[in-house]
Design a protein around this motif. Sequence first.
Motif, PDB file in Angstrom:
ATOM      1  N   UNK A   1      59.378  79.186  19.593  1.00 52.12           N
ATOM      2  CA  UNK A   1      58.199  79.030  18.730  1.00 52.12           C
ATOM      3  C   UNK A   1      58.579  78.874  17.258  1.00 52.12           C
ATOM      4  N   UNK A   2      59.889  78.876  16.957  1.00 52.31           N
ATOM      5  CA  UNK A   2      60.368  78.637  15.601  1.00 52.31           C
ATOM      6  C   UNK A   2      60.740  79.884  14.823  1.00 52.31           C
ATOM      7  N   UNK A   3      60.454  81.059  15.347  1.00 50.59           N
ATOM      8  CA  UNK A   3      60.763  82.305  14.645  1.00 50.59           C
ATOM      9  C   UNK A   3      62.209  82.708  14.885  1.00 50.59           C
ATOM     10  N   UNK A   4      62.839  83.278  13.887  1.00 53.16           N
ATOM     11  CA  UNK A   4      64.197  83.810  14.026  1.00 53.16           C
ATOM     12  C   UNK A   4      64.109  85.321  14.108  1.00 53.16           C
ATOM     13  N   UNK A   5      64.746  85.882  15.137  1.00 56.92           N
ATOM     14  CA  UNK A   5      64.688  87.319  15.390  1.00 56.92           C
ATOM     15  C   UNK A   5      66.089  87.884  15.515  1.00 56.92           C
ATOM     16  N   UNK A   6      66.225  89.153  15.150  1.00 57.41           N
ATOM     17  CA  UNK A   6      67.431  89.901  15.474  1.00 57.41           C
ATOM     18  C   UNK A   6      67.364  90.162  16.969  1.00 57.41           C
ATOM     19  N   UNK A   7      68.511  89.992  17.641  1.00 54.90           N
ATOM     20  CA  UNK A   7      68.496  90.114  19.098  1.00 54.90           C
ATOM     21  C   UNK A   7      69.568  91.074  19.566  1.00 54.90           C
ATOM     22  N   UNK A   8      69.286  91.687  20.695  1.00 51.80           N
ATOM     23  CA  UNK A   8      70.248  92.550  21.372  1.00 51.80           C
ATOM     24  C   UNK A   8      70.489  91.932  22.735  1.00 51.80           C
ATOM     25  N   UNK A   9      71.751  91.745  23.075  1.00 52.10           N
ATOM     26  CA  UNK A   9      72.112  91.120  24.339  1.00 52.10           C
ATOM     27  C   UNK A   9      72.094  92.154  25.448  1.00 52.10           C
ATOM     28  N   UNK A  10      71.387  91.845  26.527  1.00 53.70           N
ATOM     29  CA  UNK A  10      71.272  92.737  27.670  1.00 53.70           C
ATOM     30  C   UNK A  10      72.072  92.136  28.818  1.00 53.70           C
ATOM     31  N   UNK A  11      72.818  92.977  29.497  1.00 54.90           N
ATOM     32  CA  UNK A  11      73.577  92.491  30.652  1.00 54.90           C
ATOM     33  C   UNK A  11      74.891  91.843  30.249  1.00 54.90           C
ATOM     34  N   UNK A  12      75.390  90.974  31.127  1.00 52.93           N
ATOM     35  CA  UNK A  12      76.676  90.308  30.922  1.00 52.93           C
ATOM     36  C   UNK A  12      76.539  89.258  29.827  1.00 52.93           C
ATOM     37  N   UNK A  13      77.301  89.451  28.754  1.00 52.26           N
ATOM     38  CA  UNK A  13      77.227  88.525  27.632  1.00 52.26           C
ATOM     39  C   UNK A  13      78.451  87.642  27.523  1.00 52.26           C
ATOM     40  N   UNK A  14      79.175  87.490  28.595  1.00 49.56           N
ATOM     41  CA  UNK A  14      80.388  86.678  28.557  1.00 49.56           C
ATOM     42  C   UNK A  14      80.031  85.218  28.323  1.00 49.56           C
ATOM     43  N   UNK A  15      80.676  84.601  27.344  1.00 54.19           N
ATOM     44  CA  UNK A  15      80.488  83.175  27.084  1.00 54.19           C
ATOM     45  C   UNK A  15      79.218  82.836  26.341  1.00 54.19           C
ATOM     46  N   UNK A  16      78.655  83.796  25.599  1.00 52.05           N
ATOM     47  CA  UNK A  16      77.455  83.505  24.827  1.00 52.05           C
ATOM     48  C   UNK A  16      77.896  83.094  23.428  1.00 52.05           C
ATOM     49  N   UNK A  17      77.832  81.815  23.160  1.00 56.03           N
ATOM     50  CA  UNK A  17      78.240  81.283  21.872  1.00 56.03           C
ATOM     51  C   UNK A  17      77.004  80.842  21.095  1.00 56.03           C
TER      52      UNK A  17
END
Length: 157
Positions: A115-131
């Motif tokens: 929707x165009x908004x930028x948010x601070x995020x927390x990665x849940x679960x396996x975060x391998x390869x998240x670029x």
Amino acid sequence: MLPDLTQYLWIAWLVLALLFVIIELLTLEFTFLMLAAGTLVGGLGVNLLGGPWWLQVLAAAAVAALLLFTIRPLLLRALHRSSRPVPTNVDALYGLGARVVAPFVDGAGSVKLDNGETWTARLVGDGAGVDVGARVVVQAVRGATVDVVVERKADSD
């Protein structure tokens, strides 16, 4: 001697109906619309037919009550049948896609929602390869932070 004011009662019926229509435009729940219709059909109608003032009031009340208890529920049901609840604000974020704009360090990063908004995020679960540029999906909202999971592509096997 005072003039007979009942000969001007038709003006009062029109003003009352106009007042009810204006109130209806502010409330939008069909109550005052039914009262306006009762005023016009019952009160003004009996007035134009030459009925006494008490019969005009009685007819206006009867027609308004009849419309309130018969037509209004049908109109409300038809109005609400066509509308489904649409999630808004934070409720609309659940399941929304996003793209990673800042790398995740210790599970925390930044995403730009669809929707165009930028948010601070927390990665849940396996975060391998998240670029940066990877697709994620909002799983939960916790204050000013969204919990995201990596978007998995459907296998075509």
